[in-house]
Design an enzyme around this catalytic site. Structure first.
Site, PDB file in Angstrom:
ATOM      1  CG  ASN A  11     -23.073  37.196 -37.575  1.00  0.00           C
ATOM      2  OD1 ASN A  11     -21.870  37.696 -36.455  1.00  0.00           O
ATOM      3  ND2 ASN A  11     -23.858  37.675 -38.346  1.00  0.00           N
ATOM      4  NE  ARG A  95     -21.393  40.345 -39.967  1.00  0.00           N
ATOM      5  CZ  ARG A  95     -22.565  41.026 -39.980  1.00  0.00           C
ATOM      6  NH1 ARG A  95     -24.166  39.843 -39.453  1.00  0.00           N
ATOM      7  NH2 ARG A  95     -22.729  41.768 -40.330  1.00  0.00           N
ATOM      8  CG  HIS A 184     -24.300  46.661 -42.905  1.00  0.00           C
ATOM      9  ND1 HIS A 184     -25.076  47.604 -42.967  1.00  0.00           N
ATOM     10  CD2 HIS A 184     -25.010  46.445 -42.041  1.00  0.00           C
ATOM     11  CE1 HIS A 184     -26.105  47.391 -41.987  1.00  0.00           C
ATOM     12  NE2 HIS A 184     -25.636  46.170 -41.376  1.00  0.00           N
ATOM     13  N   GLY A 213     -31.864  47.154 -42.744  1.00  0.00           N
ATOM     14  CA  GLY A 213     -32.073  46.246 -41.013  1.00  0.00           C
ATOM     15  C   GLY A 213     -32.094  46.807 -40.201  1.00  0.00           C
ATOM     16  N   GLY A 215     -29.330  47.599 -38.253  1.00  0.00           N
ATOM     17  CA  GLY A 215     -28.621  48.050 -38.209  1.00  0.00           C
ATOM     18  C   GLY A 215     -28.617  48.580 -39.558  1.00  0.00           C
ATOM     19  NE  ARG A 244     -26.520  50.531 -34.720  1.00  0.00           N
ATOM     20  CZ  ARG A 244     -25.549  49.280 -35.479  1.00  0.00           C
ATOM     21  NH1 ARG A 244     -25.235  49.989 -36.499  1.00  0.00           N
ATOM     22  NH2 ARG A 244     -26.617  48.131 -35.879  1.00  0.00           N
ATOM     23  N   GLY A 331     -33.685  43.131 -43.426  1.00  0.00           N
ATOM     24  CA  GLY A 331     -35.570  43.136 -43.013  1.00  0.00           C
ATOM     25  C   GLY A 331     -36.252  43.982 -43.719  1.00  0.00           C
ATOM     26  CD  GLU A 385     -25.390  40.380 -43.902  1.00  0.00           C
ATOM     27  OE1 GLU A 385     -26.622  40.036 -42.801  1.00  0.00           O
ATOM     28  OE2 GLU A 385     -24.819  41.357 -43.721  1.00  0.00           O
TER      29      GLU A 385
END
Ligand code: ADP
Length: 399
Positions: A11, A95, A184, A213, A215, A244, A331, A385
């Site tokens: 990743n 990923r 996601h 998380g 994101g 964000r 998270g 993931e």
């Protein structure tokens, strides 16, 4: 006994490469090691752990090595070689953030696939190039090992047009690919893969999943297929996140451009790196730090986050015409008791009744945290993931 196959999952981002090494088990791949090189272009640092979270390495990369993705990957491969007694890899899974309209499933890497990935760079200029770089490097370093690309968007390609399109002139979605892609997806796909073993009613019915998380996004699953999501053309839409903004009136961007005379880079920086929990709190993008603070702006940032999760949850429930289950993951979703409690309180009117004692408990296993009589079952399910990518990589190898 034949040697079990080894699967490497990569990743890669702009400044870090994360890896996980799996061994094919009797049913599912089993994690052996995970780690990363961080600060690739500043102070490259390597760390690795085993499956029990025991630290096995924690060291700066030698200063004599160039600071590059190439050096970082070579370092990871050398460490893995030492720790696997030279066993060869069966497959490498990557990923990749964006599959555009072209990729609705994982695919084995060929030169043509790499060329098609390059065409998708304009759709995710901040991420896609960093996902592609290690694929090219590994094709040179380990040409005999097959590689598989797994997309964060692929799981959402099942959404109906009404949830994928923007109300823009039609040719923009067709010719330019201006549509909602989700993201996601590997996390949602993992949740969808374990849901049947946890709650058949939810797996055969309607589930809202909140991946919270750094994101954050949410998705609506109808019989474990994605029918709507909060992230859109980019990973900026939807919920406010660590840094964000989440959804914002496009008119604000026009105002930044036309009135405040900010350029595209400054606006990008503002929306991606200075907004969300960080922007609202003026303190931190990290939920743990916000929880530890008694500053009123920190509290407001969390309240805002919770309010948007609840509102998006109700919106996704409408897309599903009701919901049987609500799943928290990632998270914050897995660890922050109070976010779960407050979101559930705001969704009580839709039939969500949290078992506060169960919600306050800690476990790394999937668990139900709603009252037995709750019409909507609430679960905490740790996402994985990397395991999803390892499964896909093996599957592609076999087909
Ligand atoms: P990423 O999107 O980078 O994969 P994670 O899924 O690891 O991020 O989520 C990071 C977020 O989870 C941070 O805001 C962090 O504070 C939060 N988090 C992690 N552990 C806890 C915890 N025990 N309590 C509250 N929040 C937590």
């Amino acid at each position: 006994m034949p040697e079990q196959q080894l699967i490497l999952v990569i990743n890669a981002g702009s400044s870090s490469i994360k890896f996980s090494l799996f061994e094919q088990g009797s049913t599912d791949p089993t994690l052996l090691y995970k780690g990363q090189v961080e600060g690739i272009y500043t102070e490259p640092h390597f760390s690795a752990k085993d499956a029990a979270d025991t630290k096995l390495a924690d060291e700066a990369l030698p200063a004599s090595q160039p600071k590059s993705h190439d050096s970082a990957l070579r370092h990871i491969l050398a460490w893995l070689r030492e720790h696997t007694a030279g066993r060869t890899l069966a497959v490498i899974g990557h990923r990749v953030v964006h599959g555009g309209r072209r990729f609705s499933h994982p695919e084995r890497v060929t030169p043509e696939v790499i060329a098609e990935l390059e065409l998708l760079v304009p759709l995710a200029p901040l991420h896609e190039p960093h996902n592609i770089t290690p694929i090219r490097i590994l094709a040179e370093l380990l040409p005999e090992v097959p590689q598989v690309v797994c997309f964060d968007t692929a799981f959402h390609t099942t959404q109906p047009d009404v949830n994928q399109l923007y109300a823009l002139p039609h040719q923009l979605s067709e010719a330019e690919g201006i549509r909602r892609y989700g993201f996601h997806g590997l996390s949602y796909e993992y949740i969808a893969s374990v849901l049947p073993g946890i709650d058949t009613r939810a797996a055969e019915g309607r589930t809202v999943v909140a991946h919270l998380g750094n994101g954050s996004s949410m998705a609506a699953l109808d019989r474990c297929r994605s029918i709507a999501s909060t992230m859109g053309f980019t990973a900026l839409e939807g919920l406010p996140m660590g840094t964000r903004s989440g959804s914002i009136d496009a008119g604000v961007v026009l105002h930044f451009l036309n009135h405040l005379k900010l350029d595209a880079k400054a606006i990008e920086d503002l929306l991606y790196k200075q907004s969300g929990l960080l922007g609202l709190s003026g303190l931190s993008s990290d939920m743990r730090e916000l929880r530890g603070s008694d500053d009123e702006h920190a509290r407001f940032a969390i309240d805002y986050f919770v309010s948007k999760i609840a509102r998006e949850g109700a919106s996704l429930a409408t897309a599903l015409q009701g919901f049987d289950a609500l799943v928290f993951t990632a998270g914050i979703g897995e660890n922050d008791v109070l976010t779960r409690r407050d979101v559930c309180r705001q969704l009580r009117w839709l039939g969500v009744e949290l078992d506060e004692a169960a919600n306050a408990g800690r476990s790394s296993a999937p668990r139900r945290v709603s009252l037995p009589e709750s019409r909507v079952s609430v679960y905490v399910i740790p996402t994985n993931e990397e395991l999803m990518i390892a499964r896909h990589a093996l599957h592609c190898l076999a087909h």
